[in-house]
Design a protein around this motif. Structure first.
Motif, PDB file in Angstrom:
ATOM      1  N   ALA A  12       0.837  -1.199   0.000  1.00 56.37           N
ATOM      2  CA  ALA A  12       0.000   0.000   0.000  1.00 56.37           C
ATOM      3  C   ALA A  12       0.871   1.248   0.000  1.00 56.37           C
ATOM      4  O   ALA A  12       0.819   2.082   0.910  1.00 56.37           O
ATOM      5  N   GLY A  13       1.715   1.343  -1.018  1.00 61.70           N
ATOM      6  CA  GLY A  13       2.531   2.541  -1.217  1.00 61.70           C
ATOM      7  C   GLY A  13       1.983   3.301  -2.419  1.00 61.70           C
ATOM      8  O   GLY A  13       0.796   3.178  -2.767  1.00 61.70           O
ATOM      9  N   PHE A  35      -3.331  -4.607   0.443  1.00 62.19           N
ATOM     10  CA  PHE A  35      -2.662  -4.984   1.694  1.00 62.19           C
ATOM     11  C   PHE A  35      -1.371  -4.205   1.876  1.00 62.19           C
ATOM     12  O   PHE A  35      -0.540  -4.159   0.962  1.00 62.19           O
ATOM     13  N   ASP A  37       1.853  -3.429   4.878  1.00 65.11           N
ATOM     14  CA  ASP A  37       2.373  -3.817   6.202  1.00 65.11           C
ATOM     15  C   ASP A  37       2.654  -2.620   7.098  1.00 65.11           C
ATOM     16  O   ASP A  37       3.016  -2.776   8.255  1.00 65.11           O
ATOM     17  N   LEU A  48       9.798  13.021   3.033  1.00 65.54           N
ATOM     18  CA  LEU A  48      10.427  12.490   4.247  1.00 65.54           C
ATOM     19  C   LEU A  48      11.880  12.933   4.393  1.00 65.54           C
ATOM     20  O   LEU A  48      12.406  13.005   5.505  1.00 65.54           O
ATOM     21  N   LYS A  50      12.825  15.811   3.030  1.00 64.76           N
ATOM     22  CA  LYS A  50      12.801  17.263   2.752  1.00 64.76           C
ATOM     23  C   LYS A  50      11.928  17.952   3.807  1.00 64.76           C
ATOM     24  O   LYS A  50      12.287  17.979   4.980  1.00 64.76           O
ATOM     25  N   THR A  81      -0.950  -5.260   7.730  1.00 62.43           N
ATOM     26  CA  THR A  81      -1.307  -6.616   7.302  1.00 62.43           C
ATOM     27  C   THR A  81      -0.276  -7.140   6.307  1.00 62.43           C
ATOM     28  O   THR A  81      -0.463  -7.036   5.086  1.00 62.43           O
ATOM     29  N   LEU A 130      16.288   5.704   6.341  1.00 66.53           N
ATOM     30  CA  LEU A 130      15.144   6.575   6.032  1.00 66.53           C
ATOM     31  C   LEU A 130      14.323   6.001   4.893  1.00 66.53           C
ATOM     32  O   LEU A 130      14.722   6.067   3.723  1.00 66.53           O
ATOM     33  N   ILE A 157      19.056  10.163  -1.305  1.00 65.79           N
ATOM     34  CA  ILE A 157      18.519  10.313   0.044  1.00 65.79           C
ATOM     35  C   ILE A 157      19.572  10.903   0.977  1.00 65.79           C
ATOM     36  O   ILE A 157      19.286  11.807   1.761  1.00 65.79           O
ATOM     37  N   GLU A 160      19.929  14.668   0.076  1.00 66.20           N
ATOM     38  CA  GLU A 160      18.772  15.481   0.491  1.00 66.20           C
ATOM     39  C   GLU A 160      18.703  15.588   2.014  1.00 66.20           C
ATOM     40  O   GLU A 160      18.416  16.660   2.556  1.00 66.20           O
ATOM     41  N   HIS A 296      12.096   5.653  -8.533  1.00 66.80           N
ATOM     42  CA  HIS A 296      11.720   7.057  -8.390  1.00 66.80           C
ATOM     43  C   HIS A 296      10.213   7.236  -8.406  1.00 66.80           C
ATOM     44  O   HIS A 296       9.482   6.429  -8.964  1.00 66.80           O
ATOM     45  N   TRP A 297       9.799   8.346  -7.823  1.00 66.71           N
ATOM     46  CA  TRP A 297       8.397   8.657  -7.597  1.00 66.71           C
ATOM     47  C   TRP A 297       7.577   8.567  -8.892  1.00 66.71           C
ATOM     48  O   TRP A 297       6.507   7.935  -8.902  1.00 66.71           O
ATOM     49  N   PHE A 324      13.132  11.781 -12.567  1.00 66.95           N
ATOM     50  CA  PHE A 324      13.048  12.006 -11.126  1.00 66.95           C
ATOM     51  C   PHE A 324      13.269  13.476 -10.811  1.00 66.95           C
ATOM     52  O   PHE A 324      13.673  14.265 -11.676  1.00 66.95           O
TER      53      PHE A 324
HETATM   54  C1  LIG Z   1      13.051   9.417   1.933  1.00 66.93           C
HETATM   55  C2  LIG Z   1      12.715   9.244   0.468  1.00 66.93           C
HETATM   56  C3  LIG Z   1      12.734  10.362  -0.372  1.00 66.93           C
HETATM   57  C4  LIG Z   1      12.450  10.214  -1.726  1.00 66.93           C
HETATM   58  N1  LIG Z   1      12.510  11.313  -2.533  1.00 66.93           N
HETATM   59  C5  LIG Z   1      12.283  11.181  -3.859  1.00 66.93           C
HETATM   60  C6  LIG Z   1      12.380  12.316  -4.729  1.00 66.93           C
HETATM   61  O1  LIG Z   1      12.666  13.435  -4.308  1.00 66.93           O
HETATM   62  N2  LIG Z   1      12.157  12.121  -6.058  1.00 66.93           N
HETATM   63  C7  LIG Z   1      11.827  10.901  -6.563  1.00 66.93           C
HETATM   64  O2  LIG Z   1      11.654  10.797  -7.791  1.00 66.93           O
HETATM   65  N3  LIG Z   1      11.708   9.820  -5.770  1.00 66.93           N
HETATM   66  C8  LIG Z   1      11.925   9.912  -4.428  1.00 66.93           C
HETATM   67  N4  LIG Z   1      11.820   8.836  -3.604  1.00 66.93           N
HETATM   68  C9  LIG Z   1      11.470   7.515  -4.194  1.00 66.93           C
HETATM   69  C10 LIG Z   1       9.968   7.276  -4.215  1.00 66.93           C
HETATM   70  O3  LIG Z   1       9.375   7.671  -3.014  1.00 66.93           O
HETATM   71  C11 LIG Z   1       9.736   5.785  -4.470  1.00 66.93           C
HETATM   72  O4  LIG Z   1      10.214   5.515  -5.770  1.00 66.93           O
HETATM   73  C12 LIG Z   1       8.281   5.392  -4.352  1.00 66.93           C
HETATM   74  O5  LIG Z   1       7.835   5.541  -3.035  1.00 66.93           O
HETATM   75  C13 LIG Z   1       8.077   3.932  -4.775  1.00 66.93           C
HETATM   76  O6  LIG Z   1       6.741   3.587  -4.579  1.00 66.93           O
HETATM   77  P1  LIG Z   1       6.312   2.052  -4.471  1.00 66.93           P
HETATM   78  O7  LIG Z   1       4.835   2.084  -4.297  1.00 66.93           O
HETATM   79  O8  LIG Z   1       6.906   1.271  -5.560  1.00 66.93           O
HETATM   80  O9  LIG Z   1       7.014   1.519  -3.142  1.00 66.93           O
HETATM   81  P2  LIG Z   1       6.828   1.945  -1.622  1.00 66.93           P
HETATM   82  O10 LIG Z   1       6.522   3.393  -1.547  1.00 66.93           O
HETATM   83  O11 LIG Z   1       8.031   1.450  -0.909  1.00 66.93           O
HETATM   84  O12 LIG Z   1       5.553   1.134  -1.137  1.00 66.93           O
HETATM   85  C14 LIG Z   1       5.577  -0.266  -0.984  1.00 66.93           C
HETATM   86  C15 LIG Z   1       4.751  -0.630   0.218  1.00 66.93           C
HETATM   87  O13 LIG Z   1       4.594  -2.043   0.253  1.00 66.93           O
HETATM   88  C16 LIG Z   1       4.751  -2.490   1.581  1.00 66.93           C
HETATM   89  N5  LIG Z   1       5.072  -3.924   1.579  1.00 66.93           N
HETATM   90  C17 LIG Z   1       6.221  -4.532   1.186  1.00 66.93           C
HETATM   91  N6  LIG Z   1       6.138  -5.873   1.324  1.00 66.93           N
HETATM   92  C18 LIG Z   1       4.908  -6.128   1.818  1.00 66.93           C
HETATM   93  C19 LIG Z   1       4.228  -7.326   2.190  1.00 66.93           C
HETATM   94  N7  LIG Z   1       4.787  -8.532   2.054  1.00 66.93           N
HETATM   95  N8  LIG Z   1       2.976  -7.215   2.670  1.00 66.93           N
HETATM   96  C20 LIG Z   1       2.370  -6.007   2.798  1.00 66.93           C
HETATM   97  N9  LIG Z   1       2.972  -4.846   2.456  1.00 66.93           N
HETATM   98  C21 LIG Z   1       4.220  -4.905   1.981  1.00 66.93           C
HETATM   99  C22 LIG Z   1       5.851  -1.584   2.109  1.00 66.93           C
HETATM  100  O14 LIG Z   1       5.927  -1.553   3.508  1.00 66.93           O
HETATM  101  C23 LIG Z   1       5.402  -0.243   1.537  1.00 66.93           C
HETATM  102  O15 LIG Z   1       4.459   0.370   2.369  1.00 66.93           O
HETATM  103  C24 LIG Z   1      12.107   8.943  -2.240  1.00 66.93           C
HETATM  104  C25 LIG Z   1      12.076   7.832  -1.394  1.00 66.93           C
HETATM  105  C26 LIG Z   1      12.379   7.977  -0.048  1.00 66.93           C
HETATM  106  C27 LIG Z   1      12.356   6.763   0.847  1.00 66.93           C
END
Ligand SMILES: Cc1cc2nc3c(=O)[nH]c(=O)nc-3n(C[C@H](O)[C@H](O)[C@H](O)COP(=O)(O)OP(=O)(O)OC[C@H]3O[C@@H](n4cnc5c(N)ncnc54)[C@H](O)[C@@H]3O)c2cc1C
Length: 420
Positions: A12-13, A35, A37, A48, A50, A81, A130, A157, A160, A296-297, A324
């Motif tokens: 749930a990201g 789901f 965690d 986070l 910044k 979960t 972080l 990270i 920043e 990246h985001w 990015f």
């Molecule tokens: C501090 C920080 C600063 C950033 N700054 C930038 C920026 O300035 N520019 C930029 O382009 N990008 C930035 N990023 C990168 C960007 O935030 C990530 O690329 C983005 O969050 C990825 O999203 P995602 O949904 O793939 O993964 P995530 O955001 O990591 O979400 C995945 C989720 O799945 C959950 N999960 C994993 N395994 C399980 C499981 N088995 N069961 C249930 N849940 C599970 C994790 O806990 C998490 O909540 C930054 C990242 C961080 C950490």
């Protein structure tokens, strides 16, 4: 598929939340489970390191959706979960609680986790990573009492966080094996801008250094580098990169190679009905003819919806250029493309002014570009990369020449090639 299918998203990201939102927006009427965690609804991570770390951004503005969004859209969001295992052949997964859930389509959006440094003293109080909101709050709380912070790692990270902690008035030492902050991605020319930026703000830069161990009694008191130098501190923040959370995929026997391997429709190879998106996915990129895992985001923001459409059978090919952004002090930037092996860097504008564009060229073609504080430049940069025609470096460097008029004379070899 049954008339009322069940779609499950693990993670749930950003990618997972955007996929859930898109499934409903595209009219998916079946059961939809999300789901995560972590203990709270999906939130954005970029603040986070910044504004949130500096206490300038409030918690509510981190969330991707309003409270109530998931219930309103009949998205069954289960926080705290963890999913323990997935069983693609049986179209079923198992929660850590032991509950089993069947699915018709499954999206893996499990993101990435910080790379831990397995060094002596790494378990000392005051050594932080972080990734989550909770991590950011712990760092901020510790920083409020700290005088001297050592940031280990000169990637995004680390750089920043070093800027934010410096802006909070801490003494900051930034160390890592590279020659300058961000040198690995941006190369020496542009990384030099970041080196000067941090130095001008009073960060102590220690290039070419590797951490050997952390020293302290219960709490961290110093970082010791492999050449024996001692950096006293009361807070360490490690930004040593991230590793994709592929553990579910690996245990299920899915193809994994620096991320879960998916095609350009974000389908996992050889596992019917399973998809992956965001930081965890290594997706085939038609332009680059290779699998790319982009941490990246923008990638998670766009791949989540693309995966959702693919899950619904809507023809989709994910072909966006990697991109990015980053904010450090007064320097906001956006980058697009894939640097890799360039043979020339061209600046448009003076880097010292913090308002410039940098282009990375290979064989006279723009393969990547970034702007610093020139916010309308990213689209023309992307157009130049996609266009792929040779450019005239002198015109590219000249701010008076519009970016759609920088095509250069073709070299003899290229012209001959195009005639044949
Ligand atoms: C501090 C920080 C600063 C950033 N700054 C930038 C920026 O300035 N520019 C930029 O382009 N990008 C930035 N990023 C990168 C960007 O935030 C990530 O690329 C983005 O969050 C990825 O999203 P995602 O949904 O793939 O993964 P995530 O955001 O990591 O979400 C995945 C989720 O799945 C959950 N999960 C994993 N395994 C399980 C499981 N088995 N069961 C249930 N849940 C599970 C994790 O806990 C998490 O909540 C930054 C990242 C961080 C950490």
């Amino acid at each position: 598929m049954p008339s009322s299918p069940t779609f499950v998203i693990v993670g749930a990201g950003l990618a997972g939340a955007k996929a859930a939102e898109t499934l409903r927006a595209e009219g998916f009427g079946g059961r939809l489970l999300l789901f995560g965690d972590e203990a709270e609804r999906p939130y954005d991570r970029p603040p986070l390191s910044k504004g949130y770390l500096r206490g300038e951004t409030d918690r509510d503005s981190l969330y991707l959706h309003q409270d109530g969004f998931y219930a309103t859209h009949d998205i069954e969001l289960h926080t705290s979960t963890p999913v323990r295992s997935i069983h693609p052949a049986a179209h079923r997964l198992e929660l850590a609680s032991g509950e089993r859930i069947g699915y018709d389509r499954l999206l893996l959006a499990t993101g990435a986790a910080p790379r831990r440094l397995p060094l002596p003293g790494a378990e000392l109080v005051g050594v932080h990573y972080l990734r989550s909101r909770r991590d950011a709050e712990l760092v901020a709380t510790t920083a409020a009492r700290a005088e001297h912070v050592v940031v280990v790692g000169t990637g995004w990270i680390g750089s920043e966080a070093a800027a934010s902690l410096r802006q909070l008035g801490r003494e900051v030492t930034l160390l890592g094996p590279d020659t300058a902050p961000l040198a690995r991605v941006l190369g020496p020319e542009v990384a030099g801008v970041y080196r000067d930026l941090h130095a001008d703000h009073g960060v102590q830069l220690v290039p070419g250094s590797r951490v050997a161990r952390f020293r302290g009694h219960r709490r961290v008191e110093a970082v010791i580098t492999s050449d024996g130098r001692v950096f006293p501190c009361d807070l360490v923040l490690v930004g040593a990169g991230a590793i994709p959370r592929t553990e579910l995929a690996v245990a299920a026997g899915l193809p994994v190679q620096n991320g879960v391997l998916v095609n350009d429709r974000l389908q996992v190879l050889g596992a019917a009905g399973v998809f992956a998106a965001g930081d965890v996915a290594a997706a085939w990129h038609p332009r680059y003819q290779t699998h790319l895992r982009v941490e990246h985001w923008a990638n998670a923001f766009n791949q989540g919806p693309a995966a959702a459409r693919s899950m619904l059978g809507i023809p989709t090919s994910y072909e966006r250029l990697p991109s990015f952004f980053s904010d450090q002090y007064d320097l906001g930037m956006q980058y697009a493309g894939l640097g890799g092996a360039w043979d020339q860097v061209v600046f448009r504008g003076d880097p010292a002014t913090h308002a410039f564009i940098a282009f990375w060229l290979k064989d006279q073609r723009v393969i990547a570009g970034m702007h610093a504080n020139i916010w309308d430049a990213i689209e023309p940069i992307q157009t130049l990369i996609r266009d792929g025609r040779p450019v005239d470096p002198a015109r590219l460097a000249d701010p008076t020449v519009p970016m759609d008029q920088v095509a250069g004379p073709r070299s003899a070899a290229l012209t001959a090639g195009s005639i044949q």
